[in-house]
Write an enzyme that holds these catalytic residues in place. Sequence first.
Site, PDB file in Angstrom:
ATOM      1  N   THR A 285      -8.356  -4.222   0.065  1.00  0.00           N
ATOM      2  CA  THR A 285      -7.158  -4.891   0.763  1.00  0.00           C
ATOM      3  C   THR A 285      -7.453  -6.247   1.115  1.00  0.00           C
ATOM      4  O   THR A 285      -6.675  -7.224   0.976  1.00  0.00           O
ATOM      5  CB  THR A 285      -6.273  -4.268   1.654  1.00  0.00           C
ATOM      6  OG1 THR A 285      -6.887  -3.511   2.352  1.00  0.00           O
ATOM      7  CG2 THR A 285      -5.146  -3.607   1.146  1.00  0.00           C
TER       8      THR A 285
ATOM      9  N   ILE B  36      -4.626   0.326  -2.855  1.00  0.00           N
ATOM     10  CA  ILE B  36      -5.195  -0.882  -3.115  1.00  0.00           C
ATOM     11  C   ILE B  36      -6.401  -0.658  -2.111  1.00  0.00           C
ATOM     12  O   ILE B  36      -6.571  -0.905  -0.889  1.00  0.00           O
ATOM     13  CB  ILE B  36      -4.218  -1.673  -2.456  1.00  0.00           C
ATOM     14  CG1 ILE B  36      -2.906  -1.881  -3.561  1.00  0.00           C
ATOM     15  CG2 ILE B  36      -5.081  -3.207  -2.849  1.00  0.00           C
ATOM     16  CD1 ILE B  36      -2.070  -3.105  -3.086  1.00  0.00           C
ATOM     17  N   ASP B  37      -7.697  -0.610  -3.025  1.00  0.00           N
ATOM     18  CA  ASP B  37      -8.637  -0.589  -2.142  1.00  0.00           C
ATOM     19  C   ASP B  37      -9.174  -1.868  -2.292  1.00  0.00           C
ATOM     20  O   ASP B  37      -8.989  -2.677  -3.384  1.00  0.00           O
ATOM     21  CB  ASP B  37     -10.069   0.342  -2.922  1.00  0.00           C
ATOM     22  CG  ASP B  37     -11.269   0.261  -1.977  1.00  0.00           C
ATOM     23  OD1 ASP B  37     -11.154   0.717  -0.774  1.00  0.00           O
ATOM     24  OD2 ASP B  37     -12.399   0.108  -2.561  1.00  0.00           O
TER      25      ASP B  37
ATOM     26  N   GLU C  41      -4.366   7.576   2.700  1.00  0.00           N
ATOM     27  CA  GLU C  41      -4.353   6.820   4.144  1.00  0.00           C
ATOM     28  C   GLU C  41      -2.901   6.415   4.849  1.00  0.00           C
ATOM     29  O   GLU C  41      -2.859   6.904   6.004  1.00  0.00           O
ATOM     30  CB  GLU C  41      -5.190   5.560   4.151  1.00  0.00           C
ATOM     31  CG  GLU C  41      -5.443   4.914   5.290  1.00  0.00           C
ATOM     32  CD  GLU C  41      -6.471   3.601   5.329  1.00  0.00           C
ATOM     33  OE1 GLU C  41      -6.384   3.130   4.239  1.00  0.00           O
ATOM     34  OE2 GLU C  41      -6.755   3.306   6.355  1.00  0.00           O
TER      35      GLU C  41
ATOM     36  N   ASP D  37      -6.058   5.976  -3.116  1.00  0.00           N
ATOM     37  CA  ASP D  37      -6.292   4.758  -2.426  1.00  0.00           C
ATOM     38  C   ASP D  37      -5.447   3.462  -3.156  1.00  0.00           C
ATOM     39  O   ASP D  37      -5.891   3.684  -4.175  1.00  0.00           O
ATOM     40  CB  ASP D  37      -7.553   4.241  -2.177  1.00  0.00           C
ATOM     41  CG  ASP D  37      -7.867   3.009  -1.159  1.00  0.00           C
ATOM     42  OD1 ASP D  37      -6.817   2.574  -0.795  1.00  0.00           O
ATOM     43  OD2 ASP D  37      -8.920   2.932  -0.646  1.00  0.00           O
TER      44      ASP D  37
ATOM     45  N   ASP E  26       0.518  -1.270  -0.008  1.00  0.00           N
ATOM     46  CA  ASP E  26      -0.122  -0.050  -0.033  1.00  0.00           C
ATOM     47  C   ASP E  26       0.856   1.369  -0.073  1.00  0.00           C
ATOM     48  O   ASP E  26       0.499   2.184  -0.844  1.00  0.00           O
ATOM     49  CB  ASP E  26      -0.885  -0.150   1.273  1.00  0.00           C
ATOM     50  CG  ASP E  26      -2.336  -0.444   0.965  1.00  0.00           C
ATOM     51  OD1 ASP E  26      -2.674  -0.668  -0.095  1.00  0.00           O
ATOM     52  OD2 ASP E  26      -3.014  -0.382   1.825  1.00  0.00           O
TER      53      ASP E  26
ATOM     54  N   ASP F 273     -11.744   6.877  -0.492  1.00  0.00           N
ATOM     55  CA  ASP F 273     -12.233   5.784  -1.297  1.00  0.00           C
ATOM     56  C   ASP F 273     -13.310   6.316  -2.252  1.00  0.00           C
ATOM     57  O   ASP F 273     -13.543   5.633  -3.268  1.00  0.00           O
ATOM     58  CB  ASP F 273     -13.368   5.258  -0.213  1.00  0.00           C
ATOM     59  CG  ASP F 273     -12.531   4.143   0.756  1.00  0.00           C
ATOM     60  OD1 ASP F 273     -11.785   3.559   0.404  1.00  0.00           O
ATOM     61  OD2 ASP F 273     -12.811   4.241   1.988  1.00  0.00           O
TER      62      ASP F 273
HETATM   63  C1  2IP Z   1     -12.219  -0.255   2.693  1.00  0.00           C
HETATM   64  C2  2IP Z   1     -12.686  -1.235   1.657  1.00  0.00           C
HETATM   65  C3  2IP Z   1     -13.658  -2.141   2.117  1.00  0.00           C
HETATM   66  C4  2IP Z   1     -15.018  -1.242   2.458  1.00  0.00           C
HETATM   67  C5  2IP Z   1     -14.496   0.133   3.213  1.00  0.00           C
HETATM   68  C6  2IP Z   1     -13.150   0.679   2.771  1.00  0.00           C
HETATM   69  O1  2IP Z   1     -10.973   0.211   2.067  1.00  0.00           O
HETATM   70  O2  2IP Z   1     -13.137  -0.939   0.345  1.00  0.00           O
HETATM   71  O3  2IP Z   1     -14.158  -2.994   1.268  1.00  0.00           O
HETATM   72  O4  2IP Z   1     -16.030  -1.886   3.301  1.00  0.00           O
HETATM   73  O5  2IP Z   1     -15.520   0.977   3.397  1.00  0.00           O
HETATM   74  O6  2IP Z   1     -12.616   1.795   3.531  1.00  0.00           O
HETATM   75  P1  2IP Z   1     -16.876  -2.679   2.490  1.00  0.00           P
HETATM   76  O7  2IP Z   1     -16.433  -3.662   1.669  1.00  0.00           O
HETATM   77  O8  2IP Z   1     -17.834  -3.352   3.690  1.00  0.00           O
HETATM   78  O9  2IP Z   1     -18.032  -1.776   1.762  1.00  0.00           O
HETATM   79  P2  2IP Z   1      -9.670  -0.497   2.153  1.00  0.00           P
HETATM   80  O10 2IP Z   1      -9.776  -2.035   1.628  1.00  0.00           O
HETATM   81  O11 2IP Z   1      -8.699   0.396   1.442  1.00  0.00           O
HETATM   82  O12 2IP Z   1      -9.196  -0.514   3.690  1.00  0.00           O
HETATM   83 CA    CA Z   2     -10.226   2.074   0.517  1.00  0.00          CA
END
Ligand code: 2IP
Ligand code: CA
Length: 402
Positions: A158, A155-156, A79, A153, A54, A317
């Site tokens: 993760t 890697i969203d 982040e 972001d 990340d 995000d």
């Molecule tokens: C996270 C990721 C999660 C999401 C959460 C994000 O970011 O996208 O999947 O939760 O809101 O902050 P959900 O899948 O329940 O919507 P990261 O993976 O970068 O921590």
């Molecule tokens: Ca994210």
Amino acid sequence: MADILQELLRASEKAACIARACRQEEALFQLLIEEKKEDEKNKKFLTDFKTLADVLVQEVIKHDLGKKFAGLEENVRGEESNEFTNELGEKIIVKVCPTEEETASLLQKVLDNNKAAAKTLARAVHQDVTLTDVALDDVNVSLPLDNIAVWVDPIDSTYQYIKGSGDIQPEKGIYPKGLQCVTVLIGVFLLDTGHPVMGVINQPFAIQDPITLRWKGQWYWGLSYMGSNICSLHFSAASGKPDNKVDGGSQQSAATAKNSYATVTSSAESENVLRALSNVCGENLHFAAGAGYKCLCVIQGLVDFYVFSEDTTFKWDSCAPHAILKSLGGGMLDLSECLKSANQNQVPSVRPHILYNSEVQGAKGADRWANKGGLIAYRSEQDLEFFMNLFIKKLSLPNELH
Ligand code: 2IP
Ligand code: CA
């Protein structure tokens, strides 16, 4: 400012290449799969490696944007902090060094002296990535460089990235989980107003070759500034000409309610909201991982809305997808503000768009940048009106949300 967008696209592709390398290059893959073992030390090491991937991707984006547009790197936000503590407790500043060798030796210190992994990662960091889009040649919009900043972001989703499932079947085109839910998000906003203006979503694991098992990525961009609204989805890859494949909301003519609305949400959504969504959407209520991926489902027209009432998504995000949705005639609003005015029977003169330049008062750490009131992402203003009316009626106890 096609050159900034071009550079964002290229940076997102470099990030995607690094994300793919960590799964496909043996030396790095071994570090990722350590998680699956039970003992604590391995778990800790994996967490470190995940964070390193990340942080490194974020630094590469910062470095590459700064190289092209001097000073912009100061305004790249995300982040992760680039200070990293290794297994020996040493604090190391992770950054892109002038040469591949120097980056490799820095990474070796973070990676517990693993030379092979450090070399592979450094190669991915310094490789030349070319990704161009002919549609961008026609973009002629001028953005003031001193009034923009970038939310990244790296890697969203993760969790899905680490789990690495590549065999999940989509339901009505939507992947509930798996590598397809992983995205790289780079969004640009105006420092003075906080409005998003440009965004790139890169999906590093969009399609897997059934023979080689290697992954191919897919990317989407959008620009919305001073009346210019341009999106990659309006162009066919072959001709570079608009093909109207995705119908932006602003182009809709008939002001009639649809028979049904499709919505995607998180499995972490509250019961009360889920009940109301399920009442409105029936079998068209979907669940998917990843905030960026859920937005992508709206952008691609797989669903009409992404609704989430909790405060666990962040500016990094939503900024990039928000800009793309704007370019399609849609947007992203603060859900609690929408519900508040509906409860007071008020029609707000200005919609409560999510803004990107101000912190949550009194919050600490990452929470300063949370989308505190939840969100609703949409492609069509008209659909939004009809949907919100239905949704609010079905929310039996709307005050529970506040
Ligand atoms: C996270 C990721 C999660 C999401 C959460 C994000 O970011 O996208 O999947 O939760 O809101 O902050 P959900 O899948 O329940 O919507 P990261 O993976 O970068 O921590
Ligand atoms: Ca994210």
